[in-house]
Design a protein around this motif. Structure first.
Motif, short mmCIF file in Angstrom:
data_model
loop_
_atom_site.label_atom_id
_atom_site.label_comp_id
_atom_site.label_asym_id
_atom_site.label_seq_id
_atom_site.Cartn_x
_atom_site.Cartn_y
_atom_site.Cartn_z
N ALA A 78 -0.46 3.90 -12.30
CA ALA A 78 0.65 3.68 -13.23
C ALA A 78 1.96 4.25 -12.69
CB ALA A 78 0.32 4.30 -14.58
N LEU A 79 1.88 5.41 -12.04
CA LEU A 79 3.08 6.08 -11.52
C LEU A 79 3.23 5.80 -10.02
CD1 LEU A 79 2.55 9.47 -13.37
CD2 LEU A 79 4.03 7.56 -14.06
N ARG A 80 3.18 4.54 -9.67
CA ARG A 80 3.26 4.16 -8.26
C ARG A 80 4.66 4.43 -7.72
NH1 ARG A 80 5.64 -0.95 -7.34
NH2 ARG A 80 6.60 -1.73 -9.24
N ALA A 81 4.80 4.34 -6.41
CA ALA A 81 6.12 4.46 -5.78
C ALA A 81 6.75 3.07 -5.78
CB ALA A 81 5.96 4.98 -4.35
N ASP A 82 7.82 2.90 -6.52
CA ASP A 82 8.47 1.59 -6.67
C ASP A 82 9.63 1.46 -5.69
OD1 ASP A 82 9.53 -0.78 -7.41
OD2 ASP A 82 9.93 -0.24 -9.50
N TYR A 117 0.82 -1.22 0.00
CA TYR A 117 0.00 0.00 0.00
C TYR A 117 0.85 1.27 0.00
CZ TYR A 117 -4.04 -2.95 0.62
OH TYR A 117 -5.02 -3.90 0.43
N GLY A 118 2.13 1.15 0.35
CA GLY A 118 3.03 2.27 0.18
C GLY A 118 3.39 2.47 -1.29
N SER A 119 3.44 1.37 -2.03
CA SER A 119 3.71 1.46 -3.46
C SER A 119 2.47 1.94 -4.21
CB SER A 119 4.15 0.09 -3.99
OG SER A 119 4.39 0.14 -5.37
N TYR A 120 1.33 1.27 -3.97
CA TYR A 120 0.06 1.68 -4.59
C TYR A 120 -0.68 2.58 -3.61
CZ TYR A 120 1.17 -1.74 -8.14
OH TYR A 120 1.79 -2.43 -9.15
N TRP A 121 -0.09 3.73 -3.38
CA TRP A 121 -0.54 4.63 -2.32
C TRP A 121 -1.91 5.23 -2.60
CZ3 TRP A 121 -1.58 9.36 -4.37
CH2 TRP A 121 -0.95 9.66 -5.58
N MET A 122 -2.34 5.23 -3.86
CA MET A 122 -3.63 5.84 -4.18
C MET A 122 -4.79 5.06 -3.56
SD MET A 122 -2.87 3.38 -6.28
CE MET A 122 -1.43 4.26 -6.88
N LEU A 123 -4.61 3.76 -3.30
CA LEU A 123 -5.69 2.97 -2.69
C LEU A 123 -6.01 3.45 -1.28
CD1 LEU A 123 -4.84 -0.58 -4.04
CD2 LEU A 123 -6.98 0.65 -4.41
N PRO A 124 -5.03 3.51 -0.36
CA PRO A 124 -5.36 4.05 0.96
C PRO A 124 -5.71 5.54 0.92
CG PRO A 124 -3.00 3.60 0.80
CD PRO A 124 -3.65 2.98 -0.40
N ALA A 125 -5.10 6.30 0.02
CA ALA A 125 -5.41 7.74 -0.06
C ALA A 125 -6.85 7.96 -0.48
CB ALA A 125 -4.45 8.42 -1.04
N CYS A 126 -7.30 7.23 -1.51
CA CYS A 126 -8.69 7.39 -1.96
C CYS A 126 -9.66 6.85 -0.92
CB CYS A 126 -8.89 6.67 -3.29
SG CYS A 126 -8.05 7.45 -4.67
N LEU A 161 -11.50 12.05 -11.73
CA LEU A 161 -11.17 10.94 -10.84
C LEU A 161 -10.55 9.78 -11.61
CD1 LEU A 161 -14.17 10.72 -8.34
CD2 LEU A 161 -11.78 11.18 -7.77
N THR A 162 -11.12 9.44 -12.76
CA THR A 162 -10.60 8.32 -13.56
C THR A 162 -9.16 8.58 -13.98
OG1 THR A 162 -12.84 7.89 -14.39
CG2 THR A 162 -11.01 6.93 -15.63
N VAL A 163 -8.90 9.78 -14.45
CA VAL A 163 -7.53 10.13 -14.88
C VAL A 163 -6.57 10.09 -13.70
CG1 VAL A 163 -6.09 11.98 -15.81
CG2 VAL A 163 -8.32 11.49 -16.85
N LEU A 164 -6.98 10.66 -12.58
CA LEU A 164 -6.09 10.73 -11.41
C LEU A 164 -5.78 9.36 -10.85
CD1 LEU A 164 -7.51 13.87 -9.54
CD2 LEU A 164 -5.25 13.64 -10.62
N VAL A 165 -6.81 8.53 -10.68
CA VAL A 165 -6.59 7.20 -10.09
C VAL A 165 -5.77 6.33 -11.03
CG1 VAL A 165 -7.72 5.08 -9.30
CG2 VAL A 165 -8.66 7.31 -8.67
N THR A 166 -6.06 6.40 -12.33
CA THR A 166 -5.29 5.60 -13.30
C THR A 166 -3.83 6.05 -13.34
OG1 THR A 166 -7.29 5.31 -14.64
CG2 THR A 166 -5.18 4.86 -15.70
#
Length: 582
Positions: free
Chosen positions: A371-375, A257-266, A362-367
């Protein structure tokens, strides 16, 4: 599904499948299932070593399918990748269909992030059952979310997922619990007794619908219990799943969830908006028409099993300590997470303002955020990230070209290994060595996945998940192992017990020296090792201090004389010891 939406969905599925094919890879653990599948085809036994029934895999249905592919002449490496990508494309199509039925014209909000999700693309292959398992799980819970399909079908799909991986029952239990709690909360009636009776009736109805799924899973479980003689798969004992490993599980979830941070943020944003709705619009909610209230209750009823399954799986992953493969256990719930989040975000946004531009943004931001996750592995793919607990990005370790190169020259050694009768042990990242060398007998020595006795030993100290019950050299000799496909540790590194295989990054350890085995291996020019009988002859010609001679004689006994009858050399060594003691 409309014509143009169908075309867009098909194009998205095809582009994602092509991307997954470009990223295709095989993890080392997949080769354990490959060996089981091959032995099922060869000998009619689900066994890692012929004649030993130990359930060292956790993907029964996947292994059987691989064996079927081999029967048709398709190598498991190819068949597993093809099945994984097919399951990935079907998953995206199913997600698009469900999203269009539930979200209407806003369906891309739940689908586009899945197309660009890096680890869904990666685990579309890997050789493991991950994507097929995700497909079955998502299909079942999407069924529940639509509210039209018969409930027994969704539970049956979860039971089939349990044949792919038994831990699907965590999702099963979570979905059922969500339904039961929702039934209790929304039971009709103005009096408590009436409400309790209605809730009890609904609970009994839900439990009766479990019959097909429970019959299927119970039949499978009874069969495997009778076949393997153990209540749980051997991997359950090897990984000490009965012991909670919260710290490792928390680290594993935090990494994902630190990498795909948008999930907990949203999710946090949705919670804040929900709190705002409750605090700032109490009067509007109180005055909501009865029809709107019923619609909202129906929506909650359909979401309850999905939310219950997600919560149960998340807790389960933390409980068992996650995995050493980054993201593998949590991509399973990625389609459901984005679907549930999309519904919640649309509900929140439309409450504040009914405008299509909000949804597009929202669609643009979440997508884009997906894609630009923290790796965390961008610069060091194999490092032990986050508290040093051994969570690695395995796709960066097992390169496709490297595995293909290894396969060619390891398979060229296979006939020699089989003729010699060498018994091998492998550690950690060595399952592919065993699959391609194809020995008659092999021991998984890093945690006992295929060793019932080793898997059940007491766990004295937690370490890297799945690698905590290493075999001792005494255990390897008890199992009559000749070679360990791992370098000898410093305290056991004598030089004369090393075997060098050209092309491998490190030497292997000779556990016991049997001349009939080693003479066969010496026929291959790429295998280099010390001829121990000759070494022993030269050793006994030199003078040695008593302490040195006693120490070496003990090692010689375990390494050579315990495995072979060489009375002449044994008597000479004993004579040297007696002479030194005098």
């Amino acid at each position: 599904m409309g014509r143009w939406r169908s075309i867009v969905a098909i194009l998205l599925c095809l582009s994602a499948a092509v991307h997954a094919w470009q990223l295709r890879w095989l993890c080392d653990d997949a080769f354990i299932s490959f060996r089981y599948a091959r032995n099922l085809l060869r000998y009619g036994e689900l066994a890692f070593n012929r004649g030993e029934r130990v359930e060292g895999y956790t993907n029964f249905l996947w292994t059987v399918l691989l064996s079927g592919g081999m029967a048709l002449g398709v190598a498991p490496e190819t068949f597993s990748i093809a099945m994984g990508i097919a399951a990935y494309a079907l998953l995206l199509w199913l997600s698009a269909q469900t999203a269009q039925q539930v979200l209407g014209r806003h369906w891309l909000l739940a689908v586009l992030p899945l197309v660009v999700h890096q680890h869904l693309s990666l685990f579309a292959t890997s050789g493991l059952e991950t994507m097929a398992f995700t497909l079955f799980v998502s299909a079942a819970l999407f069924d529940f979310s639509l509210g039209r399909a018969p409930l027994w079908r969704g539970f049956l799909l979860l039971a089939l997922a349990g044949l792919l991986r038994p831990d699907a029952m965590a999702l099963y239990g979570g979905a059922l619990a969500g339904m039961l709690l929702q039934a209790l909360r929304t039971a009709p009636g103005s009096r408590p007794a009436v409400r309790r009776a209605a809730a009890a009736g609904e609970a009994l109805r839900l439990l009766r619908l479990q019959a097909p799924a429970m019959l299927l899973f119970a039949a499978y479980w009874i069969w495997r219990w009778q076949y393997f003689g153990a209540l749980f798969p051997n991997t359950f004992y090897a990984k000490s799943a009965a012991q909670a490993y919260w710290r490792q599980g928390a680290a594993y979830s935090a990494a994902y969830y630190g990498s795909y941070w948008m999930l907990p943020a949203c999710a946090l944003l949705v919670l804040l908006l929900a709190l705002y709705r409750r605090l700032a619009a109490k009067e509007r909610v109180r005055q909501m028409p009865a029809a709107s209230s019923r619609a909202e209750n129906a929506c909650e009823e359909r979401i309850a099993p999905v939310a219950g399954a997600l919560l149960a799986w998340s807790l389960y992953v933390v409980w068992i300590g996650g995995d050493f493969m980054f993201a593998r256990h949590l991509v399973v719930i990625a389609p459901l997470s984005y679907f549930l989040l999309a519904r919640a975000m649309l509900w929140s946004v439309h409450y504040l303002r009914e405008a299509r531009s909000w949804t597009l943004a929202l669609t643009v931001l979440v997508t884009a955020a997906t894609a630009l996750r923290a790796d965390p592995y961008r610069f060091q793919p194999s490092r032990n990230w986050l508290w040093g607990l051994g969570i690695v990005e395995e796709s960066a370790i097992y390169s496709r070209t490297g595995m293909q190169r290894n396969a060619i020259w390891l398979e060229s050694l296979s006939p020699l290994i089989q003729r010699s009768g060498a018994r091998l042990a492998f550690w950690g990242a060595g399952a592919h060595l065993i699959y391609y060398l194809d020995p008659l007998f092999a021991v998984e020595a890093s945690t006992g996945l295929t060793e019932a006795k080793l898997a059940r030993q007491n766990l004295l100290q937690r370490g890297r998940i799945g690698h905590e019950k290493a075999a001792s050299v005494a255990y390897l000799r008890e199992r009559a192992v000749d070679l360990s496909l791992y370098p000898p540790p410093p305290e056991r590194d004598f030089g004369w017990n090393r075997l060098r295989l050209q092309g491998m990054p490190a030497d292997f350890e000779i556990i016991r020296y049997r001349p009939q085995v080693m003479e066969k291996l010496a026929e291959h020019r790429e295998l280099q090792f010390v001829n121990f009988p000759e070494y022993l002859d030269q050793y006994m010609k030199r003078n040695h201090a008593l302490q040195e001679l006693q120490r070496d004689a003990m090692h010689f006994e375990e390494y050579y004389f315990a495995a072979v009858s060489d009375q002449a050399r044994y008597r000479r060594l004993q004579a040297l010891l007696q002479a030194a003691e005098r």
